[in-house]
Design an enzyme around this catalytic site. Structure first.
Site, PDB file in Angstrom:
ATOM      1  N   CYS A   7      -4.907   2.572  -3.573  1.00  0.00           N
ATOM      2  CA  CYS A   7      -3.640   3.074  -2.998  1.00  0.00           C
ATOM      3  C   CYS A   7      -2.506   2.075  -3.209  1.00  0.00           C
ATOM      4  O   CYS A   7      -1.609   1.946  -2.346  1.00  0.00           O
ATOM      5  CB  CYS A   7      -3.780   3.411  -1.508  1.00  0.00           C
ATOM      6  SG  CYS A   7      -4.977   4.698  -1.195  1.00  0.00           S
ATOM      7  N   ASP A  46       2.965  -4.769   7.983  1.00  0.00           N
ATOM      8  CA  ASP A  46       1.757  -3.968   7.823  1.00  0.00           C
ATOM      9  C   ASP A  46       0.572  -4.933   7.896  1.00  0.00           C
ATOM     10  O   ASP A  46       0.292  -5.667   6.946  1.00  0.00           O
ATOM     11  CB  ASP A  46       1.812  -3.239   6.462  1.00  0.00           C
ATOM     12  CG  ASP A  46       0.494  -2.571   6.110  1.00  0.00           C
ATOM     13  OD1 ASP A  46      -0.482  -2.716   6.862  1.00  0.00           O
ATOM     14  OD2 ASP A  46       0.452  -1.904   5.045  1.00  0.00           O
ATOM     15  N   LYS A  98     -10.646  -1.023  10.386  1.00  0.00           N
ATOM     16  CA  LYS A  98     -10.878  -2.157   9.471  1.00  0.00           C
ATOM     17  C   LYS A  98     -11.255  -3.414  10.242  1.00  0.00           C
ATOM     18  O   LYS A  98     -11.496  -4.466   9.670  1.00  0.00           O
ATOM     19  CB  LYS A  98      -9.618  -2.418   8.634  1.00  0.00           C
ATOM     20  CG  LYS A  98      -9.249  -1.248   7.709  1.00  0.00           C
ATOM     21  CD  LYS A  98      -8.069  -1.611   6.853  1.00  0.00           C
ATOM     22  CE  LYS A  98      -7.354  -0.424   6.267  1.00  0.00           C
ATOM     23  NZ  LYS A  98      -8.122   0.316   5.275  1.00  0.00           N
ATOM     24  N   GLN A 136      -4.696  -5.264   6.694  1.00  0.00           N
ATOM     25  CA  GLN A 136      -5.733  -6.125   6.097  1.00  0.00           C
ATOM     26  C   GLN A 136      -5.714  -7.531   6.677  1.00  0.00           C
ATOM     27  O   GLN A 136      -6.405  -8.414   6.162  1.00  0.00           O
ATOM     28  CB  GLN A 136      -5.539  -6.195   4.565  1.00  0.00           C
ATOM     29  CG  GLN A 136      -5.712  -4.889   3.849  1.00  0.00           C
ATOM     30  CD  GLN A 136      -7.142  -4.369   3.850  1.00  0.00           C
ATOM     31  OE1 GLN A 136      -8.094  -5.100   4.140  1.00  0.00           O
ATOM     32  NE2 GLN A 136      -7.312  -3.094   3.546  1.00  0.00           N
ATOM     33  N   HIS A 180       0.868  -1.182   0.000  1.00  0.00           N
ATOM     34  CA  HIS A 180       0.000   0.000   0.000  1.00  0.00           C
ATOM     35  C   HIS A 180       0.907   1.234   0.000  1.00  0.00           C
ATOM     36  O   HIS A 180       2.034   1.175   0.508  1.00  0.00           O
ATOM     37  CB  HIS A 180      -0.832  -0.048   1.288  1.00  0.00           C
ATOM     38  CG  HIS A 180      -1.883   0.996   1.407  1.00  0.00           C
ATOM     39  ND1 HIS A 180      -1.605   2.262   1.874  1.00  0.00           N
ATOM     40  CD2 HIS A 180      -3.200   0.973   1.143  1.00  0.00           C
ATOM     41  CE1 HIS A 180      -2.731   2.964   1.891  1.00  0.00           C
ATOM     42  NE2 HIS A 180      -3.713   2.199   1.450  1.00  0.00           N
TER      43      HIS A 180
HETATM   44  N1  C6P Z   1      -6.335   0.427   2.737  1.00  0.00           N
HETATM   45  C1  C6P Z   1      -8.226   0.076   1.262  1.00  0.00           C
HETATM   46  O1  C6P Z   1      -9.319   0.388   0.795  1.00  0.00           O
HETATM   47  P1  C6P Z   1      -5.004   3.588   7.236  1.00  0.00           P
HETATM   48  O2  C6P Z   1      -5.564   4.484   6.179  1.00  0.00           O
HETATM   49  O3  C6P Z   1      -3.803   4.188   7.912  1.00  0.00           O
HETATM   50  O4  C6P Z   1      -6.025   3.083   8.195  1.00  0.00           O
HETATM   51  O5  C6P Z   1      -4.507   2.260   6.470  1.00  0.00           O
HETATM   52  C2  C6P Z   1      -3.596   2.357   5.403  1.00  0.00           C
HETATM   53  C3  C6P Z   1      -3.349   1.001   4.814  1.00  0.00           C
HETATM   54  C4  C6P Z   1      -2.096   0.437   4.975  1.00  0.00           C
HETATM   55  N2  C6P Z   1      -1.829  -0.795   4.532  1.00  0.00           N
HETATM   56  C5  C6P Z   1      -2.764  -1.542   3.904  1.00  0.00           C
HETATM   57  C6  C6P Z   1      -2.428  -2.927   3.456  1.00  0.00           C
HETATM   58  C7  C6P Z   1      -4.038  -1.020   3.699  1.00  0.00           C
HETATM   59  O6  C6P Z   1      -4.960  -1.757   3.085  1.00  0.00           O
HETATM   60  C8  C6P Z   1      -4.337   0.291   4.135  1.00  0.00           C
HETATM   61  C9  C6P Z   1      -5.672   0.914   3.865  1.00  0.00           C
HETATM   62  C10 C6P Z   1      -7.674   0.893   2.401  1.00  0.00           C
HETATM   63  O7  C6P Z   1      -7.594  -0.879   0.834  1.00  0.00           O
HETATM   64  C11 C6P Z   1      -7.739   2.349   2.131  1.00  0.00           C
HETATM   65  S1  C6P Z   1      -6.694   2.834   0.806  1.00  0.00           S
END
Ligand code: C6P
Length: 408
Positions: free
Chosen positions: A367, A203, A229, A206, A126
């Site tokens: 992203c 990370d 999430k 997900q 991401h």
């Molecule tokens: N992906 C998606 O629709 P934040 O925004 O900090 O809570 O998470 C960022 C992030 C980082 N790593 C991974 C693997 C992610 O999937 C995400 C967030 C969302 O897939 C929003 S782009």
């Protein structure tokens, strides 16, 4: 089958938003990868804090402050247990996954990385796990190396090992890809990195709501995730870090709560975890995260894994028969999401038509622009599943795609 239906109905009943209609149709929410919906228990926990306990934490002798402080700190212990960290002070509350990665890149990375060093990530990261490292490399004159992916969306482990060299100082990996669904073999990858004494950040944005995480068993150095999430509120997340690493790191931000003593000559920083939590935190969010963990525990990962795998299998088997539909991400080990493109139809148009039918899916690059570049697509349509989704909803998605195709 009936047992499963009863369970799902009782789970669905806990999510008020699932009762609503969108564009005159019952809402079918398949955008859980972006953010999941919140159960009543999480909403109630946040309301309860504002209605009965609202006050600042760690700084008041009065009853409200004491109650709020203990509610917030209880969540830290809950998170510690949830991911099996050794100490509760290894749990740092952040604004989310992005906040956690930036903290490590700025604080740990700033100290560690020198000119000519290498940081290793993968091609399925991401943007949150690309850009902070790029910024660090720019500041330091270091180099970002990238582990390639196959056309199935799996990492090339031989290439991973080959890319680890004497200049590799840090590795940052996604546990589960948000645009491909791939579950990476992170335990194996961490072991390979540690054989060369290289620290690893995972990370888990997900992963945390799909699979149990044991940071001691993984032996990762850092693990980051967001509450929103995993059925919790937005604006709060967790950075887990090994005690000895966090102790050696400089504070990320200065301000209240992160100090022991301040004079104009010198400031003595606070101990872990407060050293990394400057200013008034998202107290209600933290309390909501605690309720989200209770929710997940009340369902249990056995059920979550089995149910989401079943939805994913069903969706794949149904969508596979649609002519002109191509899956993006067909790894053997996948979490509960499907990502696909339709021949000659822009993902954005698909998303708009599906919305008219009450179906909420994410469309675009998610992203992960380098993933889209690799697969030579402008974006994908993504259905990401949660514990409250049903096969009937997946069947509605299949009908919806059929409708989209007929319209074009
Ligand atoms: N992906 C998606 O629709 P934040 O925004 O900090 O809570 O998470 C960022 C992030 C980082 N790593 C991974 C693997 C992610 O999937 C995400 C967030 C969302 O897939 C929003 S782009």
């Amino acid at each position: 089958m009936s047992e499963t239906l009863v369970d799902i109905e009782s789970i669905r009943a806990q999510f008020p938003i699932l009762q609503r209609e969108v564009n005159g149709k019952p809402l079918i929410y398949f955008d859980n990868g972006a953010t999941s919906q919140k159960p009543q228990s999480v909403i109630n926990a946040i309301n309860h804090y504002y209605e009965y306990e609202n006050s600042n934490i760690h700084r008041g002798v009065h009853t409200l402050s004491q109650e709020a402080t203990s509610a917030y700190e209880e969540v830290r212990k809950k998170v510690q247990k949830f991911i099996n960290a050794e100490h509760d002070h290894e749990i740092i509350f952040t604004s989310g996954t992005t906040g956690g990665i930036n903290l490590v890149a700025s604080s740990f990375g700033e100290n560690l990385i020198r000119k000519g060093d290498e940081i290793l990530i993968t091609a399925m990261e991401h943007h949150s796990n690309i850009v902070p490292w790029q910024m660090l490399c720019e500041r330091k004159g270091a180099h970002l190396k990238v582990v390639p992916i196959s056309k199935e969306g799996e990492l090339d482990l031989e290439e991973y090992e080959r890319l680890i060299g004497p200049k590799t100082e840090l590795i940052s990996l996604v546990h589960v890809s948000n645009s491909l669904g791939t579950i990476n073999p992170i335990k194996k990858m961490i072991d390979i990195a540690h054989a060369q004494n290289i620290p690893v950040l995972i990370d888990g944005a997900q992963a945390i709501h799909h699979t149990p995480v044991d940071v001691q068993e993984l032996d990762c150095d850092f693990y980051v995730f967001s509450a929103h999430k995993m059925y919790g509120p937005t604006g709060v997340g967790v950075l887990y870090g090994k005690e000895e690493l966090l102790n050696d790191m400089a504070p990320y931000q200065g301000g209240g709560d992160m100090i022991k003593n301040v004079t104009f000559e010198k400031t003595i920083y606070n101990d872990l975890p407060h050293k990394f939590e400057a200013g008034t935190p998202n107290i209600a969010g933290g309390i909501g995260l605690g309720a989200a963990i209770d929710f997940i525990n009340s369902i249990g990962y056995d059920f979550i894994i089995q149910h989401e795998a079943e939805l994913s299998r069903f969706a794949t088997s149904q969508l596979r028969d649609i002519k002109g539909l191509r899956f993006i991400g067909t790894a053997k080990e996948r979490a509960g999401l499907v990502s696909f493109v339709l021949d000659g139809i822009h993902p954005y148009d698909t998303g708009v038509i599906l919305d008219k039918l009450g179906l909420a899916l994410r469309t675009g690059h998610h992203c992960t622009q380098p993933v889209m570049t690799f697969f030579e697509v402008p974006g994908t349509v993504r259905a990401s599943f949660a514990v409250y989704n049903t096969k009937q909803e997946v069947a509605r998605l299949v009908e919806g795609i059929d409708r989209v195709k007929r319209m074009f």
